[in-house]
Write an enzyme that holds these catalytic residues in place. Sequence first.
Site, short mmCIF file in Angstrom:
data_model
loop_
_atom_site.label_atom_id
_atom_site.label_comp_id
_atom_site.label_asym_id
_atom_site.label_seq_id
_atom_site.Cartn_x
_atom_site.Cartn_y
_atom_site.Cartn_z
NE ARG A 208 -3.87 -2.03 -0.09
CZ ARG A 208 -3.74 -3.28 -0.97
NH1 ARG A 208 -2.72 -3.27 -1.56
NH2 ARG A 208 -4.65 -4.04 -0.78
CD GLU B 139 -5.73 0.38 2.26
OE1 GLU B 139 -6.44 0.31 1.40
OE2 GLU B 139 -5.26 -0.60 3.07
CB SER C 103 -9.45 -0.69 3.28
OG SER C 103 -10.09 -1.82 2.86
#
Length: 299
Positions: A172, A291, A221
Site C-alpha cells: 500500500r 490506509e 479500507s
Amino acid sequence: MSYGFVAYNLPKVQGTYRRGVKMHNATWFNVGGVAEVVFKPSSVEDLAAFVRDTNLPISVVGVASNLIVRDGIVKGVVVKLGREFSYINCNGNIITAGCATLLSNLAVAAQESGISGLEFFVGIPGTVGGAIEMNAGAYGGDVASVLRSVRAVNEHGEICTLSNDDMRYSYREHGLVGKWIFVDATFVGACGDRDAIKGTMREFIARRNDSQPVRGRTGGSTFKNPEGHQAWELIDKAGCRGLQIGGAQVSEKHCNFLLNCGGATAKDLEDLGNEIRCRVHSMFGIKLEWEIRFLGCGL
C-alpha cells in the site's frame, strides 16, 4: 464560517483555477472544509509549467474515495486532474490509462480487449492515479504486479517516466523520494478469454457487494492489514463493530470501513479511527496504520 484566504499570485496557466472550493462535495465521506485554490491543468505540459512556476504547497486529489479532508482550510493549491487525463489506449496485452481514469473503467476496457490480470481493479473505487500512489490492490492482485511504467511530474516540474522498479513498491505504498504527480500509467496483462475475464470481474463485484457497505458514505479500507493479521478481525475483537462517535460509525457489515451516518464531520471520522487504534493496541499490542489518507487542517 469565514475563512481568511491568502490572495495568492498564481502562475499563468492554460487550465482553470477555482478559489474557495468546498471540498465536502468532492469526497465519498461527504466531509471536509474549503480548499484555497483548486487547479485543473489542461495538459501534462500545463501541469509541469505550473509546478515549475509556483512555490505554493501542492496536494493532489482524484475522486477522494480513500481520503478524509479535514474540516478547516486546505492551504495552497489542490491539483485535480480532469477529463484531459481520463483516457485508455490498448495495444495487444498492454494498456495505458490517464491517471484520472476510473479503475472500474480500466478493468472493463481490459476485458473488452481480452487482457487478463487487471480484473481486480473492478472492485476498487478510485482512479488510476490514486491506485499508483498507494499500490492499490484487491483479491490477490495489486498495482505492483501489473504496472510497466508511469509518467509523472516531479517537484521541479520535470516530466519523468518511471519503471516499476523505480516505484519500489511495498504494501500500500511506493518508495519514491520527493513529491510526484502521476499523469498516466502503462500496465501489462496477459492475453485472455473475454468471457472468462468478465466472469471473474462479476465474481469480484459480487464479493465486494456481499462483504462491504457499498451503499454507504464511506472511504474504503480504513487501516492497512498488519503483517499476519486482518485489520477487520482485530477491530471486531476489540469490540469496535458498530462503534460511533458523532455522526461517524464503524460499519456493522465490515469493521474496516467507517461510515458517515449523517452529519459526521471529518473530526468525527478521525477521532473514531484513533479510538479504534487505541483499543486494538490496548488489547493486542498492535498499532494499526491508516490506509485512508488525510488532507488539510482541522478547525
